[in-house]
Design a protein around this motif. Structure first.
Motif, short mmCIF file in Angstrom:
data_model
loop_
_atom_site.label_atom_id
_atom_site.label_comp_id
_atom_site.label_asym_id
_atom_site.label_seq_id
_atom_site.Cartn_x
_atom_site.Cartn_y
_atom_site.Cartn_z
N GLN A 1 0.72 -1.02 -0.05
CA GLN A 1 0.05 -0.08 0.01
C GLN A 1 0.96 1.11 -0.08
N LEU A 2 2.28 1.27 -0.05
CA LEU A 2 3.10 2.37 -0.03
C LEU A 2 3.06 2.93 -1.44
N THR A 3 3.04 4.38 -1.46
CA THR A 3 3.17 5.07 -2.46
C THR A 3 4.05 6.13 -2.08
N ARG B 1 3.35 9.02 -1.74
CA ARG B 1 2.71 10.13 -0.84
C ARG B 1 2.84 9.38 0.56
N THR B 2 3.07 8.29 0.60
CA THR B 2 3.18 7.79 2.29
C THR B 2 4.12 8.34 3.14
N ARG B 3 3.44 8.97 4.21
CA ARG B 3 4.39 9.85 5.27
C ARG B 3 4.78 8.74 6.39
N ALA B 4 3.81 7.80 6.46
CA ALA B 4 3.99 7.11 7.86
C ALA B 4 3.34 5.79 7.71
N VAL B 5 3.73 4.85 8.27
CA VAL B 5 3.19 3.50 8.57
C VAL B 5 2.69 3.27 10.19
N VAL B 6 1.43 2.91 10.39
CA VAL B 6 1.06 2.76 11.71
C VAL B 6 0.91 1.26 12.04
N VAL B 7 1.93 0.66 12.85
CA VAL B 7 1.75 -0.57 13.10
C VAL B 7 0.91 -0.87 14.54
N THR B 8 -0.28 -1.64 14.37
CA THR B 8 -1.02 -1.84 15.61
C THR B 8 -0.69 -3.39 16.24
N HIS B 9 -0.23 -3.10 17.64
CA HIS B 9 -0.17 -4.59 18.11
C HIS B 9 -1.40 -5.06 18.56
N LEU B 10 -1.92 -5.78 17.69
CA LEU B 10 -3.42 -5.96 17.92
C LEU B 10 -3.60 -6.91 18.66
N ALA C 1 12.61 2.72 6.85
CA ALA C 1 13.67 3.37 6.49
C ALA C 1 14.15 3.58 5.25
N ASP C 2 13.86 2.52 4.21
CA ASP C 2 14.12 2.66 2.81
C ASP C 2 13.39 3.65 2.06
N ALA C 3 11.94 3.56 2.59
CA ALA C 3 11.04 4.42 1.91
C ALA C 3 11.03 5.92 2.48
N GLY C 4 11.98 6.22 3.69
CA GLY C 4 11.92 7.53 4.12
C GLY C 4 10.60 7.80 4.77
N VAL C 5 10.17 7.10 5.39
CA VAL C 5 8.81 7.24 5.92
C VAL C 5 9.01 6.88 7.53
N ALA C 6 7.67 7.61 8.19
CA ALA C 6 7.90 7.32 9.76
C ALA C 6 7.35 5.85 10.16
N LEU C 7 7.79 5.34 11.15
CA LEU C 7 6.87 4.16 11.60
C LEU C 7 6.30 4.47 13.14
#
Ligand SMILES: Cc1ncc(COP(=O)(O)O)c(C=O)c1O
Length: 368
Positions: free
Chosen positions: A122-124, A126-135, A150-156
């Protein structure tokens, strides 16, 4: 006549903690300081230390924590945020409130958690952040996600609302990405007596931005310099309650793990299984919700109800099928998240369950 066993019962937590809670409330009453005062400061310091990060900023709730964290890592209106589609829609709500574009992603079929592969799809640009939920209280596999970001230069961003106290080989939930968020809603493993939340981070600049964002965008009193500033603060009563409860968290988490381990043993590891049953003995799992996947949820709910066991569904609607995203996500297929919405089933799990209740639920699961 056997009583019904609830999915959760917050009344049972209070008697054992009554003296501590009364002392906390009386301290605040007597202080005359009710919002962002000494209790909040003490809680921020102790909670940051418990997570193993330098900074904690108390905020109004877990959804605000997500919204302010996304803004603090540099998301701007129109930027995209990738998020697990099966995690209750909280990130989607926070992203929309911040003027961001949620991009729901599929999840791993066994763990029902976001992975580097499902996020990458789902990364494009225009992606600025990925949110991972510890579900459900299970730590996701963060290292590959960190490498992807890190590769994509977006925040985790870690959403730890359901995972307070979970700990893997690399550290605790909340210490594994660029910034992390917690909810202290009363049903959470660390719950307040009302709404509450926090943002934690090792980055002093991100922490400072959240401090400004939570209070009108002020850099100093009555001087707003940060756009999109809010009023979202942790009040002193909730901070005092959370301070009183924090030492109990490891013990309550251990009890939750033991409960889910019992259900796992009863249910086995076939088509009908506890989602995180195999991890029920691991400190990476804190049993926030005891969730099974059921090939026939309707029939299983009926059988459990007949045995006096209440159930719930977390969550019945994946993000890309939420009416607020229906237009934007038209045509998007996320088969694992869609199937999960039809098959997940939550059974009772809270630390104050009696051994007899755990046996009753285990026996009912074994009979399914
Ligand atoms: C995974 C997750 N994220 C975020 C939230 C939002 O927290 P709150 O209800 O405090 O806004 C919750 C719980 O409600 C949650 O379970």
């Amino acid at each position: 006549m056997l009583h019904d066993i609830p999915v959760n019962d917050l009344r049972r937590a209070s008697p054992a903690q009554e003296a501590d809670l009364r002392a906390a409330v009386e301290r605040v009453l007597g202080s005359g300081w009710y919002v962002l005062g000494p209790e909040n400061e003490a809680f921020e310091a102790e909670f940051a230390a418990s997570v193993g990060v330098a900074h904690c900023v108390g905020v109004g709730n877990g959804t605000d924590a997500l919204q302010l964290a996304l803004l603090a890592v540099g998301c701007r209106p129109g930027d995209e945020v990738v998020t697990a589609a099966d995690a209750g829609g909280y990130t989607t709500t926070a992203a929309l409130a911040a003027g961001l574009v949620p991009r729901p992603a599929d999840v791993d079929p066994r763990s029902l958690l976001l992975t580097a592969d499902t996020a990458a799809a789902q990364l494009t640009e225009r992606t600025r952040a990925v949110v991972v939920t510890h579900l459900y209280g299970m730590l996701a596999d963060v290292a590959p996600l960190r490498a992807l970001c890190a590769d994509a230069g977006v925040a985790l961003v870690e959403d730890c609302a359901q995972a307070a106290g979970a700990r893997g080989g690399e550290g605790a939930a909340g210490s594994l990405g660029d910034v992390a968020t917690f909810s202290f809603f009363p049903t959470k493993n660390l719950g307040a007596l009302g709404d509450g939340g926090a943002v934690v981070t090792g980055d002093p600049e991100v922490a400072e931005r959240v401090r400004r964002l939570r209070q009108y965008g002020w850099t100093s009193k009555y001087t707003s310099t940060v756009p999109a500033g809010r009023n979202s603060r942790l009040d002193e009563l909730q901070a005092a309650v959370l301070l009183a409860r924090l030492p109990g968290l490891p013990g309550w988490n251990a009890r939750r793990r033991a409960i889910v381990a019992s259900y796992h043993e009863a249910l086995g590891d076939g088509e009908r299984r506890m989602v995180h049953g195999a991890a029920a003995g691991s400190p990476a799992y804190v049993g926030h919700l005891a969730v099974l996947v059921s090939p026939d949820r309707k029939a299983d709910r009926r059988a459990l109800a007949a045995a006096g066991i209440r159930t719930d569904v977390h969550y019945p609607v994946p993000d890309h099928r939420q009416p607020v995203l229906a237009e934007a996500a038209r045509g998007l297929r996320l088969p694992v998240a869609e199937r999960a919405a039809e098959t997940v089933l939550t059974v009772p799990c809270f630390p104050e369950m009696t051994d007899e209740e755990v046996r009753r639920v285990s026996a009912a699961l074994a009979a399914l």
